[in-house]
Design a protein around this motif. Sequence first.
Motif, PDB file in Angstrom:
ATOM      1  N   PRO A 114     -47.563  15.663  13.399  1.00 57.92           N
ATOM      2  CA  PRO A 114     -47.309  16.420  14.732  1.00 57.92           C
ATOM      3  C   PRO A 114     -48.267  18.092  14.016  1.00 57.92           C
ATOM      4  O   PRO A 114     -48.740  18.343  14.749  1.00 57.92           O
ATOM      5  CB  PRO A 114     -45.855  16.801  15.493  1.00 57.92           C
ATOM      6  N   THR A 115     -47.938  18.700  12.746  1.00 59.04           N
ATOM      7  CA  THR A 115     -47.977  19.677  12.281  1.00 59.04           C
ATOM      8  C   THR A 115     -49.320  19.443  11.738  1.00 59.04           C
ATOM      9  O   THR A 115     -50.324  19.937  12.681  1.00 59.04           O
ATOM     10  CB  THR A 115     -47.205  20.030  10.780  1.00 59.04           C
ATOM     11  N   ARG A 130     -51.282  16.472  12.772  1.00 59.21           N
ATOM     12  CA  ARG A 130     -52.029  16.285  13.970  1.00 59.21           C
ATOM     13  C   ARG A 130     -52.434  17.479  15.506  1.00 59.21           C
ATOM     14  O   ARG A 130     -53.558  17.620  15.236  1.00 59.21           O
ATOM     15  CB  ARG A 130     -51.611  15.500  15.278  1.00 59.21           C
ATOM     16  N   SER A 131     -51.240  18.589  15.130  1.00 55.96           N
ATOM     17  CA  SER A 131     -51.771  19.641  16.096  1.00 55.96           C
ATOM     18  C   SER A 131     -52.771  20.248  15.584  1.00 55.96           C
ATOM     19  O   SER A 131     -53.469  20.954  15.758  1.00 55.96           O
ATOM     20  CB  SER A 131     -50.523  20.487  16.004  1.00 55.96           C
ATOM     21  N   LEU A 170     -56.169  18.010  16.295  1.00 56.88           N
ATOM     22  CA  LEU A 170     -57.245  19.268  18.045  1.00 56.88           C
ATOM     23  C   LEU A 170     -56.912  20.288  17.970  1.00 56.88           C
ATOM     24  O   LEU A 170     -58.087  20.155  18.705  1.00 56.88           O
ATOM     25  CB  LEU A 170     -55.467  18.699  18.324  1.00 56.88           C
ATOM     26  N   SER A 216     -52.866  23.250  21.129  1.00 54.31           N
ATOM     27  CA  SER A 216     -52.441  23.155  19.493  1.00 54.31           C
ATOM     28  C   SER A 216     -52.095  24.262  18.694  1.00 54.31           C
ATOM     29  O   SER A 216     -51.927  24.612  18.099  1.00 54.31           O
ATOM     30  CB  SER A 216     -53.290  21.604  19.321  1.00 54.31           C
TER      31      SER A 216
END
Lengths: 299, 369
Positions: free
Chosen positions: B108-109, B111-112, B115, B342
Amino acid sequence: MSIKTEQRWLRLVNASLIVLVLLWAIPIIGLFISSLRAKSDVLNSGWWTILYTKSRLTFANYKQVLGGSKYTFVDSAGRTVRASGDNLSRAFINSLTVTIPSVIIPLLIASAAAFGFAWLIFPGRKAFFTAVVAMLVVPLQIALIPILRDYQKIGLTGSYLGIWLAHTGFGLPLGIYLLYNYVSTIPRDIFESAFLDGAKPLVVFARLVLPLSVPAIASLAIFQFLWVWNDLLVALVFLGGTSDVAVLTQRLATMVGSRGQDWHLLTAGAFIVMVIPLIVFFALQRYFVQGLMAGSVKG
Amino acid sequence: MAEEATSKNRALAHGGLATLGRLAVSIFVPLVTFVVLWGGFIFLKESKAPPALIAIIAIVWGVGGVALLFWVADWTVNRFPPAIAKRLQPFVFVGPALIILAWYLFLPTLRSLYLSFFDAQSRNFVGLANFVYAFTDPKMLESFVNNLLWIILGTGGSVGMGLLIALLADRSRAEKAFKSIIFTPMAISFVGAGVIWRFVYAYKPVGESQIGLLNALLTLFGAEPQAWITLRPWNNIFLIAILVWLQTGYAMVIISAALKGVPSSIIEAGRIDGAGELRVIGSIIIPYIFTTLVTVSTTIIIISLKIFDIVYTMTGGQYGTEVIASMQYKQMFNYYDFGKGSAIAIVLVLAVTPVMWYNLRQFSKQEGF
């Protein structure tokens, strides 16, 4: 210091402590008393007035916030009144359903991982554990959008499994870290004799490591329990607002919005949200403090 | 001779069949486990049974499922030849944790970050626009200032009060009782504490009897009641007071334990040299427990940085009380802008990197790894 000044000093210390402790306790006492007062009393006079005027206490507020939508009660004038309840009893069950697995699952996974990191040899062991340490302080906000998108794709939004896994993910770094610190101090001989006897790692883990780590697991369980039960953000994002699944903190936050001035209900609702953590906390305070001492930084 | 050969062949064929069978079984068992668990999930999702029953089934299914997965993974690994099984074994234990951590925090780090360079629907590349927004938008700037206030006053207040109470309690005979009352709010949620303090701050127009404690005290002394929660810019301080009320207990417990570790001999030596009580505290005790104070402060700084629940419950970010986390939530769920949301999350991560770096340095010094 002479004995006289020492006594005066001690009196000053105790007096300031009593003031501080009152400052800390009075808001809770006020909340509890108000939750037991009738609606008209709560809205028209301060809760402290019961100290010098006669007034009756009632459980009606609790009945109303716990009750479902078809809640009826008899008011002070003897009339039967229909009012909509807040169905906190349903939210209470939801909170339990969310919390119990969200505590046990990460504990199982974290203790297995802690055992692996402490006592098994595998490539990348140091790199992986460094990553765990780095993730101790990563704010969980970073995960909300990506995970929410994943959940929407595979249909996990609003499901219990979804929120259990989320709480597991966010609780794991601290869990692995604390349990590793504990498990790695178990004397080497205990393992060696077990392995020499031909015991499989899973057996060693289940029969030796888990029972020996009970104090550390207990303190971690309290952390995780308080964290999950009291959490609002993760529930808002992954569980959604439908009353089928909404947990206590969500319902209480909604009540603040919709019943902002109904203090007789808000106080009762807040007390219902608080009661379980307070019981757990007082019953197991010793373990909680031990866990705090072991160092706690959570993301 | 011939007989011997056929028996050897038979043994080989038998061995091959056995391997094949073993392979089939070791695929079959995990498959069955998976199907059973998935069936349980679908059942829980669709079922209309009473909530309490669903809850119990969900708990058994969830917890039992994880235990079962561990057991099946171990079982499957042991189907392999010993040399391979031994190498795979550790991953039975650390594998699940690593997969979940990768999915929920590590990826997620990245991917954020990805994004944050795209627009609201994550379709078009927008460059640094979201970060420009994050660092120039008036609302965002307001949230930075407020968050700084939270960090300074929230941490300073909690650690200061914690230190004060720990020092006082250390000198009192009823230490335990005092400490456990200060400690109690640690069990209370931010939302619950929000309600408790909203009630303390409750406001009614002049002339009506005040039901909020603070306004009742004010009117008692002849002052006018105030709507604390909407009173800019002071309302931020009234929200921060809630955090101090919650976190002082934590600071106190840790500091109190550190105080017990200060050798009484150096305190006595100071006293003999004629130092007063305040001097002893300032020049001997505080330097001695300084690392503890830093640790406690770091923890509370991180909590203040991510503060969300209190603001969400008390004001929803209105009346000039917005903080970074509440802005992030709004971008996600009120405006459905995943790009800006994000970017704000990345700002939060950047803010904790110094602490992360410090933790990693401490860890690399540790022996045994």
